[in-house]
Design a protein around this motif. Structure first.
Motif, short mmCIF file in Angstrom:
data_model
loop_
_atom_site.label_atom_id
_atom_site.label_comp_id
_atom_site.label_asym_id
_atom_site.label_seq_id
_atom_site.Cartn_x
_atom_site.Cartn_y
_atom_site.Cartn_z
N ARG A 88 -3.48 2.06 7.20
CA ARG A 88 -3.96 0.71 6.94
C ARG A 88 -3.72 -0.17 8.17
NH1 ARG A 88 -1.15 -3.40 2.69
NH2 ARG A 88 0.33 -3.49 4.39
N ILE A 98 -7.24 2.58 0.63
CA ILE A 98 -7.18 1.25 1.25
C ILE A 98 -7.83 1.29 2.63
CG2 ILE A 98 -4.85 1.59 2.23
CD1 ILE A 98 -6.05 -1.71 0.77
N VAL A 99 -7.69 2.40 3.33
CA VAL A 99 -8.31 2.52 4.66
C VAL A 99 -9.83 2.50 4.53
CG1 VAL A 99 -8.73 4.16 6.53
CG2 VAL A 99 -6.38 3.60 5.87
N PHE A 129 -5.25 2.19 -7.24
CA PHE A 129 -5.60 3.32 -6.39
C PHE A 129 -6.24 2.86 -5.07
CE2 PHE A 129 -8.67 6.59 -5.03
CZ PHE A 129 -7.79 7.62 -4.81
N GLY A 130 -7.13 1.89 -5.21
CA GLY A 130 -7.85 1.41 -4.03
C GLY A 130 -6.97 0.77 -2.98
N HIS A 131 -5.74 0.47 -3.35
CA HIS A 131 -4.86 -0.19 -2.39
C HIS A 131 -3.89 0.77 -1.72
CE1 HIS A 131 -6.00 -4.35 -3.33
NE2 HIS A 131 -6.27 -3.85 -4.51
N LEU A 132 -3.91 2.03 -2.13
CA LEU A 132 -2.90 2.96 -1.61
C LEU A 132 -3.24 3.48 -0.23
CD1 LEU A 132 -2.07 5.06 -4.78
CD2 LEU A 132 -0.59 3.41 -3.61
N ASP A 133 -2.20 3.63 0.59
CA ASP A 133 -2.39 4.19 1.93
C ASP A 133 -1.51 5.43 2.13
OD1 ASP A 133 -3.61 4.26 4.40
OD2 ASP A 133 -2.05 3.08 5.37
N ALA A 134 -0.75 5.80 1.12
CA ALA A 134 0.12 6.98 1.23
C ALA A 134 0.36 7.50 -0.19
CB ALA A 134 1.43 6.60 1.89
N TYR A 191 3.76 8.44 6.88
CA TYR A 191 2.55 9.16 6.46
C TYR A 191 1.32 8.60 7.15
CZ TYR A 191 -1.12 11.12 3.60
OH TYR A 191 -2.25 11.79 3.18
N SER A 248 0.80 -1.24 0.00
CA SER A 248 0.00 0.00 0.00
C SER A 248 0.83 1.29 0.00
CB SER A 248 -0.97 0.05 1.18
OG SER A 248 -1.89 -0.99 1.09
N ARG A 249 2.14 1.17 0.02
CA ARG A 249 2.98 2.37 0.05
C ARG A 249 4.10 2.22 -0.97
NH1 ARG A 249 2.53 5.04 5.44
NH2 ARG A 249 0.87 3.93 6.48
N SER A 268 -7.34 7.30 3.24
CA SER A 268 -6.76 6.77 2.01
C SER A 268 -7.69 5.68 1.45
CB SER A 268 -5.38 6.19 2.29
OG SER A 268 -5.49 4.99 3.00
#
Lengths: 327, 453
Positions: free
Chosen positions: B191, B165-166, A282-287, A327, A255-256, B163
């Motif tokens: 996450r 994923i969150v 996109f749906g998997h991104l956390d930063a 982040y 995710s990063r 975000s």
């Protein structure tokens, strides 16, 4: 398995392919009697003679142009551009012509040629011996663009490039030539073009790079490991075509993302990789997708402190990784 | 002054050299450019000239040693100012100076005095000009750093921005993100924070004393301990809340649905052919209930501690038995739909519930619950309220019974009980009766002319 340097791996790949296929020949500046400016072709003229190891005038347009013509006639030329910085006169032959031959002739003709280019900085080479022009070629459909980081990859991919039926621009980072050593199998092997490689498995951040920077990313990953952050280092190995699935799979896991390249920032490979991730993961991104790159300045500075400033290094990459991790 | 001699960078791909013969020995006086040592590399062999005039004081490497480019190989004593060495070495002191912020980038005109024959030049003290180089370097330094995620940071600070994923993890696990403590930049929920929260919640639910077996009680020899599924846990939690937090009362009355049965009979085949979904009694009941809720707004409410909170929207949940357990998908804005619309919406959502494909929004926001216990053959049910709503209505099995009609005529009629469990803090028996009579009146008023569309 023997431990070899990148330059030895490159030399062996050419030697073996010239042995295997009499259609393979080399041409370039100083590649014959002097064995090449980096000694990549040392010993080849003695083995294969001056008809297959050809010293050319200082004219890149004709090196690429003659190689192009020979390839269309069924030969398998390896054109060496002494420094990637000198490739510009040959761009018309490579991008304007070679990349389009198969498409333009409806597959009647094709161009099985390799253009080998020592590239990259960090060698105190200044403006004309340090550039990273891979993005210009990676933009062009019809070309394959390879940027290996290790002796194993360099040998396996160069052999694949020589056997490829279409033009391959093969970028060898000159800083890795003698700096990077690694095990190379004694038996023959070929690696597929277009397949990335996880150089270090991790779960917290995906660090995507190619060439010399892969080694700096690995060093930075070790620094972060001490801080409890587990970095995955993905070596693209080929920058055209990009191994999308490998990129997306790693990003789905972590995710990063930090993307690292030495080339200038704007329009570099990092921009393309970031766009693929944004569009398809996109749906998997956390930063935010983040880059550490060379700056947008016209060329590698000659002054050592300024060159150090230009080049990404393990510390700068570690700083980028920390930023993404926090982040 | 003593100086170190470093092996220079020779050739662009060369990273190390092998020290050949030392051409000078310790104590020798050496002139600048005089050959000092032979160096062999993969690419070139060369004699390395002395960079200074002076006396050789130490050799740091032996003949045959492999030395990295830039590493010190000897020491010299020289009387020369070693400005050159300082320039070529990228020392930390220099780096520090480069990053020292300087308030201006040049010399103000008023601080200069005319020099030179035309009087137009600018004389600047040497130390000033050295410092004046610095700000441009520090300016570039900041420009070249990895692009700061500043805009996103701002957003996270400003409000609840999560975000992708969150968001999707929260949806998947039914997590209210406002409850999750963030460990990211400026308290952003990451996450990992969501994953940790889900883990802790599961652990807490497993440990909750009201739900788990009394401490120390394990399954006996003739017993079997069945672990709770997540949905079982949530049902248990909600039922405990309903039973312990709401004082519940119950009432039931009987509805004559003979004409409803007739209306449905007359329309169902054509409806199935045209719409592809069966026409059941449910949409008729839903419509009657939605209209009755409008007429009796206190039934569509929730207890607010020191007040009753009326819900302006009518979102009716339907209790559905699935293989996993009870779920209550919600048909939003129930009052705005026709009987046909309700038939389709309820058919679809019940199907999704049975397939385990409900989305988060499918089970959120219900204001009242309908429980069709009649399908189980039950004729009277006393359900628990779907916390925190104010009431739940059951519709029981439709059965034919001999009834005495007005005028003392005897007839066989289709009869159905409806029952209401209600929050006695909000509603009294009279309110419950008014609401149920409202539903009854509407159901009994259905005729062959009642519009389906």
């Amino acid at each position: 398995m023997a431990v070899k340097s990148v330059i030895e791996a490159v030399r062996e790949a050419m030697f073996e392919e010239m042995k295997r296929d009499p259609n393979v020949f080399i041409m370039g500046e100083d590649v014959g009697k002097r064995g090449g400016v980096f000694l990549a072709t040392r010993g080849l003229i003695e083995e294969f003679g001056e008809e297959r190891v050809i010293d050319t005038p200082l004219a890149e347009s004709s090196i690429a142009g003659i190689a192009l013509g020979a390839a269309m006639q069924g030969r398998r030329p390896i054109a060496e551009i002494q420094f990637a910085d000198f490739i510009w006169p040959a761009v018309n032959q490579i991008i304007g012509e070679a990349a389009r031959v198969r498409y333009g002739t409806k597959g009647v003709l094709h161009v099985p040629m390799v253009v080998r280019c020592p590239y990259g900085g960090g060698v105190r080479g200044g403006l004309f011996h340090s550039q990273s022009p891979e993005a210009y070629f990676a933009h062009t459909p019809g070309l394959k663009v390879v940027c290996p980081s290790t002796p194993y990859d360099a040998k396996g991919l160069l052999k694949a490039a020589i056997r490829d039926e279409d033009p391959v621009v093969f970028f060898e980072h000159k800083r890795t030539y003698r700096l990077v050593r690694g095990e190379v199998p004694d038996e023959e092997y070929v690696l597929p073009i277009g397949v990335a490689d996880i150089k270090r498995a991790g779960s917290d951040i995906t660090c995507i790079s190619y060439g010399l920077m892969v080694h700096y990313c690995l060093e930075a990953a070790e620094m972060l490991a001490k801080e409890g952050v587990n970095v995955e280092v993905l070596d693209l190995r080929t920058v055209r075509p990009l191994d999308k699935e490998a990129i997306l799979e790693s990003v789905r896991k972590t995710s990063r993302v930090l993307i690292v390249h030495e080339d200038n920032r704007t329009g570099g490979l990092g921009a393309e990789v970031a766009a693929i991730i944004a569009e398809e993961a996109f749906g998997h991104l956390d930063a935010p997708i983040t880059r550490v790159t060379g700056p947008d300045v016209p060329a590698m500075p000659f002054s050592p402190p300024l060159e150090d400033f230009f080049m990404p290094n393990p510390e700068k990459i570690a700083a980028g990784l920390r930023r993404v991790a926090s982040y | 002054m003593p100086v170190k001699i470093n092996l220079p960078q020779v050739g662009e791909s060369v990273t190390e050299g092998i020290i050949g013969k030392w051409l000078k020995k310790v104590g020798d006086t050496v002139d600048r450019y005089e050959p000092l040592v032979e160096v062999t590399t993969d690419k070139v062999n060369m004699e390395f000239p002395s960079p200074y005039n002076g006396k050789l004081t130490a050799l740091l490497v032996k003949e045959g040693d492999t030395v990295a480019m830039g590493a010190p190989i000897a020491e010299m004593e020289t009387s020369e100012a070693v400005a050159e060495a300082q320039l070529s070495a990228y020392t930390p002191a220099r780096q520090e100076r480069a990053t020292t912020p300087v308030g201006r980038t040049g010399v103000l005109l008023k601080d200069t005095r005319p020099v030179g024959p035309t009087g137009s030049g600018v004389e600047t003290p040497v130390s000033e000009s050295a410092v004046a180089v610095a700000p441009s370097v520090s300016a570039v330094t900041s420009a070249q750093m990895p692009s700061s995620p500043a805009p996103a940071v701002e957003a996270a600070r400003g409000g609840q921005r999560y975000s992708p994923i969150v968001r999707s993890l929260a949806e998947q696990h039914g997590v209210d993100l406002a409850q999750v403590k963030g460990s990211g930049l400026d308290g952003r929920v990451t996450r990992e924070d969501v994953a940790r929260y889900v883990e802790q919640r599961a652990a807490a639910l497993a440990k909750a004393p009201a739900l788990a077996a009394p401490a120390g009680q394990a399954a006996g020899p003739d017993e079997e301990a069945v672990p709770l599924t997540p949905i079982r846990r949530i049902i248990a939690e909600n039922m405990m809340k309903s039973a312990t937090q709401i004082p519940q009362a119950w009432s039931a009355l009987e509805v004559d649905v003979t004409s409803l049965v007739a209306r449905r009979e007359s329309a169902k085949d054509e409806f199935l052919g045209r719409e592809g979904v069966p026409l059941t009694y449910l949409p008729f009941v839903m419509k009657a209930v939605a209209e009755s809720l409008k007429e009796n707004p206190r039934v569509n409410s929730t207890w607010g501690g020191d007040k009753v909170i009326l819900k302006k929207r009518i979102h009716i949940g339907i209790a559905v038995a699935t293989s996993q357990g009870l779920v209550v998908p919600v048909i939003h804005n129930t009052d705005s739909m026709s009987i046909a619309g309700l038939a389709k919406a309820s058919n679809e959502i019940i199907q999704r519930a049975r397939d385990g494909k409900l989305r988060l929004e499918d089970v959120h926001g219900g204001t009242f619950t309908l429980n069709n216990t009649g399908v189980l053959g039950s004729i009277l049910t006393q359900p628990l309220i779907n916390w925190p709503q104010a009431a739940i209505l059951t519709t029981e099995a439709i059965v034919k019974r001999v009834m005495v009609l007005p005028g003392d005529a005897i007839a066989v009629r289709s009869m159905m009980y409806i029952g209401l469990t209600f929050d006695h803090r909000i509603l009294d028996g009279a309110d419950a009766g008014a609401f149920m009579n409202s539903v009854k009146r509407r159901l009994e008023a259905i005729s062959k002319d009642t519009a389906i569309y």
